[in-house]
Design a protein around this motif. Sequence first.
Motif, short mmCIF file in Angstrom:
data_model
loop_
_atom_site.label_atom_id
_atom_site.label_comp_id
_atom_site.label_asym_id
_atom_site.label_seq_id
_atom_site.Cartn_x
_atom_site.Cartn_y
_atom_site.Cartn_z
N THR A 1 0.83 -1.21 0.00
CA THR A 1 0.00 0.00 0.00
C THR A 1 0.86 1.26 0.00
O THR A 1 1.82 1.37 0.76
CB THR A 1 -0.93 0.03 1.24
N ARG A 2 0.50 2.20 -0.88
CA ARG A 2 1.14 3.51 -0.89
C ARG A 2 0.27 4.49 -0.10
O ARG A 2 -0.95 4.51 -0.25
CB ARG A 2 1.29 4.03 -2.33
N TRP A 3 0.89 5.29 0.73
CA TRP A 3 0.20 6.32 1.51
C TRP A 3 0.57 7.68 0.92
O TRP A 3 1.76 7.99 0.73
CB TRP A 3 0.63 6.29 2.96
N GLU B 1 7.27 14.99 1.51
CA GLU B 1 7.58 15.58 0.22
C GLU B 1 7.03 17.01 0.18
O GLU B 1 5.98 17.30 0.75
CB GLU B 1 6.95 14.77 -0.92
N GLN B 2 7.72 17.89 -0.53
CA GLN B 2 7.25 19.27 -0.69
C GLN B 2 6.02 19.31 -1.61
O GLN B 2 6.02 18.71 -2.68
CB GLN B 2 8.37 20.13 -1.29
N SER B 3 4.99 20.01 -1.18
CA SER B 3 3.84 20.25 -2.06
C SER B 3 4.27 21.12 -3.23
O SER B 3 5.07 22.05 -3.07
CB SER B 3 2.72 20.93 -1.28
N LEU B 4 3.71 20.84 -4.40
CA LEU B 4 4.01 21.65 -5.59
C LEU B 4 3.11 22.88 -5.68
O LEU B 4 3.36 23.75 -6.52
CB LEU B 4 3.83 20.80 -6.85
N GLY C 1 3.39 20.25 3.11
CA GLY C 1 4.07 18.99 2.85
C GLY C 1 3.08 17.87 2.61
O GLY C 1 1.91 17.96 3.00
N ILE C 2 3.55 16.81 1.96
CA ILE C 2 2.75 15.61 1.71
C ILE C 2 3.48 14.45 2.36
O ILE C 2 4.64 14.16 2.03
CB ILE C 2 2.59 15.35 0.21
N ILE C 3 2.82 13.78 3.29
CA ILE C 3 3.41 12.60 3.93
C ILE C 3 3.23 11.41 2.99
O ILE C 3 2.12 11.11 2.57
CB ILE C 3 2.74 12.33 5.29
N THR C 4 4.32 10.76 2.65
CA THR C 4 4.27 9.61 1.76
C THR C 4 4.94 8.42 2.42
O THR C 4 5.82 8.58 3.28
CB THR C 4 4.94 9.89 0.40
#
Length: 209
Positions: free
Chosen positions: A160-162, A188-191, A197-200
């Motif tokens: 699973t990818r989050w 990850e930095q939001s574009l 930020g985006i937690i992945t």
Amino acid sequence: MIGTEGEARAYVAQKCDPAAMARLDRLVAALAEENERQNLVAKNSLPQVWLRHIADSAQLLEHAEAGDAPWLDLGSGAGFPGLVIAAMRPQAPVILVESRRRRIEWMERMIAELGLSGCRVEGRRLELVETFAAGVISARAFAPLERLLRLSARFSTSDTRWVLPKGRSAAQEVAELPESRRAMFHVEQSLTDAEAGIITGCGKWKGAK
């Protein structure tokens, strides 16, 4: 960094075909109309709807592609990001979880109008949704990270990818996870927002084990 409506639209267009862009245009027009009846999104965000909502959702495809296993979107609300993902990848199974009646009705209407045969709404609280193996789990403003992971852990597998947009709190929320499990995620930095930020991550959430 994407900074204007034109840049946002061009970014999304690079990630889908003209038919998907037509679906998104219809979604944007319907959103503006529906927002007069119920507060789906902040009214002041509509002049930047492609930047604030469409591209902001579409960028999740940088980190997780929709595939054969269902994309599970928690607390979909107005349909972001899940409805955008479904409009861009109409053949992929996308499941939107939402418990508020009027928002359920809105998303079901858009699914029908946009012809999104692979997308459906689970109109209930997440705790009541039958367990299945999700390929991707996304959530935008659903719950604090630890609670989100606890509630959705049963849908996760080793594959699973989050992808969890978390705004300014992303790094802090990861830092507050149990140390033994913290390495599963990164930010990850939001574009679309220099301060967001985006937690992945990838894998099955097993709490503090």
